[in-house]
Write a protein that holds these residues in place. Structure first.
Motif, PDB file in Angstrom:
ATOM      1  N   ARG A  51       0.884  -1.097  -0.101  1.00  0.00           N
ATOM      2  CA  ARG A  51       0.167   0.020  -0.068  1.00  0.00           C
ATOM      3  C   ARG A  51       0.997   1.199   0.064  1.00  0.00           C
ATOM      4  NH1 ARG A  51      -4.847  -2.002   1.814  1.00  0.00           N
ATOM      5  NH2 ARG A  51      -4.770  -3.999   3.089  1.00  0.00           N
ATOM      6  N   LEU A  52       0.252   2.354  -0.385  1.00  0.00           N
ATOM      7  CA  LEU A  52       1.194   3.547  -0.415  1.00  0.00           C
ATOM      8  C   LEU A  52       0.530   4.561   0.854  1.00  0.00           C
ATOM      9  CD1 LEU A  52       3.514   5.356  -1.563  1.00  0.00           C
ATOM     10  CD2 LEU A  52       1.826   6.390  -2.725  1.00  0.00           C
ATOM     11  N   ARG A  53       1.226   4.764   1.584  1.00  0.00           N
ATOM     12  CA  ARG A  53       0.672   5.862   2.724  1.00  0.00           C
ATOM     13  C   ARG A  53       0.597   7.227   2.222  1.00  0.00           C
ATOM     14  NH1 ARG A  53       1.745   6.125   9.327  1.00  0.00           N
ATOM     15  NH2 ARG A  53       0.172   7.813   9.460  1.00  0.00           N
ATOM     16  N   VAL A  54      -0.451   7.755   2.315  1.00  0.00           N
ATOM     17  CA  VAL A  54      -0.793   9.134   1.696  1.00  0.00           C
ATOM     18  C   VAL A  54      -0.907   9.925   2.810  1.00  0.00           C
ATOM     19  CG1 VAL A  54      -2.327  10.437   0.315  1.00  0.00           C
ATOM     20  CG2 VAL A  54      -1.871   8.408  -0.608  1.00  0.00           C
ATOM     21  N   ASN A  55      -0.334  11.241   2.614  1.00  0.00           N
ATOM     22  CA  ASN A  55      -0.481  12.223   3.938  1.00  0.00           C
ATOM     23  C   ASN A  55      -1.643  13.229   3.139  1.00  0.00           C
ATOM     24  OD1 ASN A  55      -0.713  14.248   5.370  1.00  0.00           O
ATOM     25  ND2 ASN A  55       1.492  14.638   5.810  1.00  0.00           N
ATOM     26  N   THR A  56      -2.919  13.127   3.283  1.00  0.00           N
ATOM     27  CA  THR A  56      -3.982  13.939   2.893  1.00  0.00           C
ATOM     28  C   THR A  56      -4.048  15.316   3.239  1.00  0.00           C
ATOM     29  OG1 THR A  56      -5.417  13.564   4.771  1.00  0.00           O
ATOM     30  CG2 THR A  56      -5.609  11.861   2.972  1.00  0.00           C
ATOM     31  N   GLY A  57      -3.081  15.709   4.241  1.00  0.00           N
ATOM     32  CA  GLY A  57      -3.202  17.129   4.785  1.00  0.00           C
ATOM     33  C   GLY A  57      -4.205  17.264   5.889  1.00  0.00           C
ATOM     34  N   VAL A  58      -5.128  16.277   6.305  1.00  0.00           N
ATOM     35  CA  VAL A  58      -5.938  16.257   7.324  1.00  0.00           C
ATOM     36  C   VAL A  58      -5.231  15.616   8.644  1.00  0.00           C
ATOM     37  CG1 VAL A  58      -8.158  15.395   8.228  1.00  0.00           C
ATOM     38  CG2 VAL A  58      -7.960  16.124   5.585  1.00  0.00           C
ATOM     39  N   HIS A  59      -5.384  16.460   9.638  1.00  0.00           N
ATOM     40  CA  HIS A  59      -4.573  16.041  11.026  1.00  0.00           C
ATOM     41  C   HIS A  59      -5.672  15.973  11.797  1.00  0.00           C
ATOM     42  CE1 HIS A  59      -0.864  15.792   8.575  1.00  0.00           C
ATOM     43  NE2 HIS A  59      -1.160  17.333   8.527  1.00  0.00           N
ATOM     44  N   ALA A  60      -6.134  15.085  12.613  1.00  0.00           N
ATOM     45  CA  ALA A  60      -7.409  15.109  13.380  1.00  0.00           C
ATOM     46  C   ALA A  60      -6.751  14.872  15.108  1.00  0.00           C
ATOM     47  CB  ALA A  60      -8.446  14.256  13.204  1.00  0.00           C
ATOM     48  N   ASN A  61      -7.370  15.308  15.788  1.00  0.00           N
ATOM     49  CA  ASN A  61      -7.160  15.001  17.297  1.00  0.00           C
ATOM     50  C   ASN A  61      -8.431  15.008  18.044  1.00  0.00           C
ATOM     51  OD1 ASN A  61      -7.467  17.620  18.153  1.00  0.00           O
ATOM     52  ND2 ASN A  61      -5.526  18.437  18.147  1.00  0.00           N
ATOM     53  N   THR A  62      -8.290  15.259  19.302  1.00  0.00           N
ATOM     54  CA  THR A  62      -9.629  14.932  20.038  1.00  0.00           C
ATOM     55  C   THR A  62     -11.013  15.919  19.622  1.00  0.00           C
ATOM     56  OG1 THR A  62      -8.261  14.171  22.024  1.00  0.00           O
ATOM     57  CG2 THR A  62     -10.479  14.973  22.175  1.00  0.00           C
ATOM     58  N   HIS A  63     -10.586  17.010  19.638  1.00  0.00           N
ATOM     59  CA  HIS A  63     -11.816  17.963  19.371  1.00  0.00           C
ATOM     60  C   HIS A  63     -11.983  18.386  18.046  1.00  0.00           C
ATOM     61  CE1 HIS A  63     -13.518  16.923  22.897  1.00  0.00           C
ATOM     62  NE2 HIS A  63     -12.183  17.259  23.801  1.00  0.00           N
ATOM     63  N   ASP A  64     -10.776  18.582  17.197  1.00  0.00           N
ATOM     64  CA  ASP A  64     -11.179  18.998  16.014  1.00  0.00           C
ATOM     65  C   ASP A  64     -10.121  18.698  14.988  1.00  0.00           C
ATOM     66  OD1 ASP A  64      -9.629  22.266  15.861  1.00  0.00           O
ATOM     67  OD2 ASP A  64      -9.144  21.563  17.824  1.00  0.00           O
ATOM     68  N   PHE A  65     -10.208  19.278  13.708  1.00  0.00           N
ATOM     69  CA  PHE A  65      -8.967  18.785  12.871  1.00  0.00           C
ATOM     70  C   PHE A  65      -8.781  19.890  11.955  1.00  0.00           C
ATOM     71  CE2 PHE A  65     -11.189  18.854   8.649  1.00  0.00           C
ATOM     72  CZ  PHE A  65     -12.400  19.207   8.797  1.00  0.00           C
ATOM     73  N   LEU A  66      -7.483  19.636  11.340  1.00  0.00           N
ATOM     74  CA  LEU A  66      -6.831  20.650  10.452  1.00  0.00           C
ATOM     75  C   LEU A  66      -6.761  20.097   9.100  1.00  0.00           C
ATOM     76  CD1 LEU A  66      -5.194  23.279  10.973  1.00  0.00           C
ATOM     77  CD2 LEU A  66      -3.239  21.899  11.242  1.00  0.00           C
ATOM     78  N   ALA A  67      -7.170  20.809   8.335  1.00  0.00           N
ATOM     79  CA  ALA A  67      -6.913  20.382   6.888  1.00  0.00           C
ATOM     80  C   ALA A  67      -6.200  21.220   6.088  1.00  0.00           C
ATOM     81  CB  ALA A  67      -8.433  20.391   6.172  1.00  0.00           C
ATOM     82  N   THR A  68      -4.827  20.935   5.556  1.00  0.00           N
ATOM     83  CA  THR A  68      -3.864  21.813   4.883  1.00  0.00           C
ATOM     84  C   THR A  68      -3.950  21.172   3.658  1.00  0.00           C
ATOM     85  OG1 THR A  68      -2.227  20.392   5.639  1.00  0.00           O
ATOM     86  CG2 THR A  68      -2.663  22.351   7.078  1.00  0.00           C
ATOM     87  N   ALA A  69      -3.433  22.154   2.696  1.00  0.00           N
ATOM     88  CA  ALA A  69      -3.140  21.536   1.194  1.00  0.00           C
ATOM     89  C   ALA A  69      -1.897  21.148   1.176  1.00  0.00           C
ATOM     90  CB  ALA A  69      -3.181  22.767   0.361  1.00  0.00           C
ATOM     91  N   ARG A  70      -0.895  21.304   2.123  1.00  0.00           N
ATOM     92  CA  ARG A  70       0.599  20.918   2.081  1.00  0.00           C
ATOM     93  C   ARG A  70       0.711  19.598   3.075  1.00  0.00           C
ATOM     94  NH1 ARG A  70       4.151  25.095   2.263  1.00  0.00           N
ATOM     95  NH2 ARG A  70       5.481  23.303   2.579  1.00  0.00           N
ATOM     96  N   GLU A  71       1.619  18.811   2.733  1.00  0.00           N
ATOM     97  CA  GLU A  71       1.924  17.998   3.866  1.00  0.00           C
ATOM     98  C   GLU A  71       3.001  18.595   4.812  1.00  0.00           C
ATOM     99  OE1 GLU A  71       5.513  16.905   1.553  1.00  0.00           O
ATOM    100  OE2 GLU A  71       3.684  18.189   1.278  1.00  0.00           O
ATOM    101  N   ASP A  72       2.839  18.168   6.166  1.00  0.00           N
ATOM    102  CA  ASP A  72       3.914  18.829   7.176  1.00  0.00           C
ATOM    103  C   ASP A  72       4.183  17.970   8.059  1.00  0.00           C
ATOM    104  OD1 ASP A  72       1.312  18.693   8.070  1.00  0.00           O
ATOM    105  OD2 ASP A  72       1.185  20.981   8.697  1.00  0.00           O
TER     106      ASP A  72
END
Ligand SMILES: *Cc1c(COP(=O)(O)O)cnc(C)c1O
Length: 301
Positions: free
Chosen positions: A151-172
């Motif tokens: 499989r290929l692991r993709v970084n979608t730019g979505v990072h979620a934690n307990t209460h919210d999530f961050l969606a960025t255009a670039r991987e970080d």
């Protein structure tokens, strides 16, 4: 875990004082019945949600939540799959007797020895985390004259934690390939005759209490999955784990059914939007299975 009227703490009815006296501390204690029930509930919920949208799901226990040979043996018996991310975890899984094709190998710094060992054991999937790993896994598979599922692991730019999530255009972050780079990487994987491309993988975080991050990740992933499906089938889509649990009485985690339904609904909508068939799904719950049944006992000094 419960506190009795006399103040005594018990796990599955056994006094923690007795456990500490018998085995010493620090001590990892797992309530086996609870672990098994949660594993079955998670498997049923995710498989059921997949079925409701006309597909199937492979459920991997993400063993970094807690791993031992005995735990892997329960996973084997309950007919889940298991994810490992080191040579030691791979050895423990194999020692349990679970069939190697039920094992997935993760990690963003796999050694060439770990890769070679996983291939010789016959693991069902290696999750490729970086460009250099494509060549490493291909070379190891070629040396053993095998065709390895990856499989290929993709970084979608979505990072979620307990209460919210961050969606960025670039991987970080340090895991996976950005969506922009993924098509080239998949082309590379497909160019190796010792590699078989199973599909994309994404894991957006841990102890997640809301659906929105998952839905956004699915939106981005299914689009990419559809782009990659134009000339050649992509059989599977792995959506990772991260399903949150309750630690304190006031916590209000979603049930696995709520997560499973939200994910399946999002996959269905996005596949329709992109005019593709719904792929087979895979999930990787860890904490949701092992978190509540597991306790570490310490003696206060
Ligand atoms: C940690 C991890 C999981 C499991 O996360 P949980 O929060 O325990 O469900 C699944 N997949 C990957 C790749 C992970 O690193």
């Amino acid at each position: 875990f419960a506190r009795q009227a006399n103040g005594e703490c018990t796990i599955a009815g056994v006094s923690v004082r007795e456990l500490a006296a018998e085995f010493g501390t620090p001590l990892y204690v797992i309530d086996e019945d609870d672990f098994r029930q949660r594993a079955i509930a998670v498997k049923n919920a995710l498989e059921g949600a997949a079925k409701s949208i006309g597909t199937s799901a492979k459920v991997y226990y993400a063993s970094k939540a807690f791993m031992s040979v005995e735990i892997a043996a329960w996973i084997k018996e309950l007919e889940l799959n298991i994810d490992v991310s080191s040579g030691g975890e791979l050895a423990a899984a194999l020692a349990s007797g679970i069939s190697a094709d039920r094992i997935g190998l993760h990690g963003n710094n796999k050694s060439t020895r770990e890769i070679a060992r996983a291939i010789s054991a016959g693991v069902g999937a290696i999750v490729i985390d970086s460009e250099i790993e494509i060549e490493r896994v291909a070379a190891a598979a070629a040396a053993q004259d095998k065709i390895q599922n990856v499989r290929l692991r993709v970084n979608t730019g979505v990072h979620a934690n307990t209460h919210d999530f961050l969606a960025t255009a670039r991987e970080d972050q340090k895991f996976g390939i950005s969506i922009a780079d993924a098509p080239d990487m998949v082309a590379k994987i497909r160019s190796h005759r010792h590699l078989n491309f199973l599909g994309l993988h994404s894991h957006i975080g841990s102890q997640i209490h809301s659906r929105e991050g998952f839905v956004e990740a699915v939106r981005r992933l299914v689009k990419l999955h559809a782009d990659l499906s134009v000339n050649s089938e992509v059989p599977e889509l792995n959506l990772g784990g991260g399903f949150g649990i309750n630690y304190k009485p006031a916590d209000e985690a979603l049930s696995i059914h709520e997560f499973a339904e939200a994910l399946a609904a999002a996959v269905k909508v996005e596949c329709e939007r992109n005019s593709i068939a719904v792929p087979k799904l895979a999930f990787e719950p860890g904490r949701y299975i092992a978190g509540n049944p597991g306790v570490t006992l310490y003696t206060v000094g």
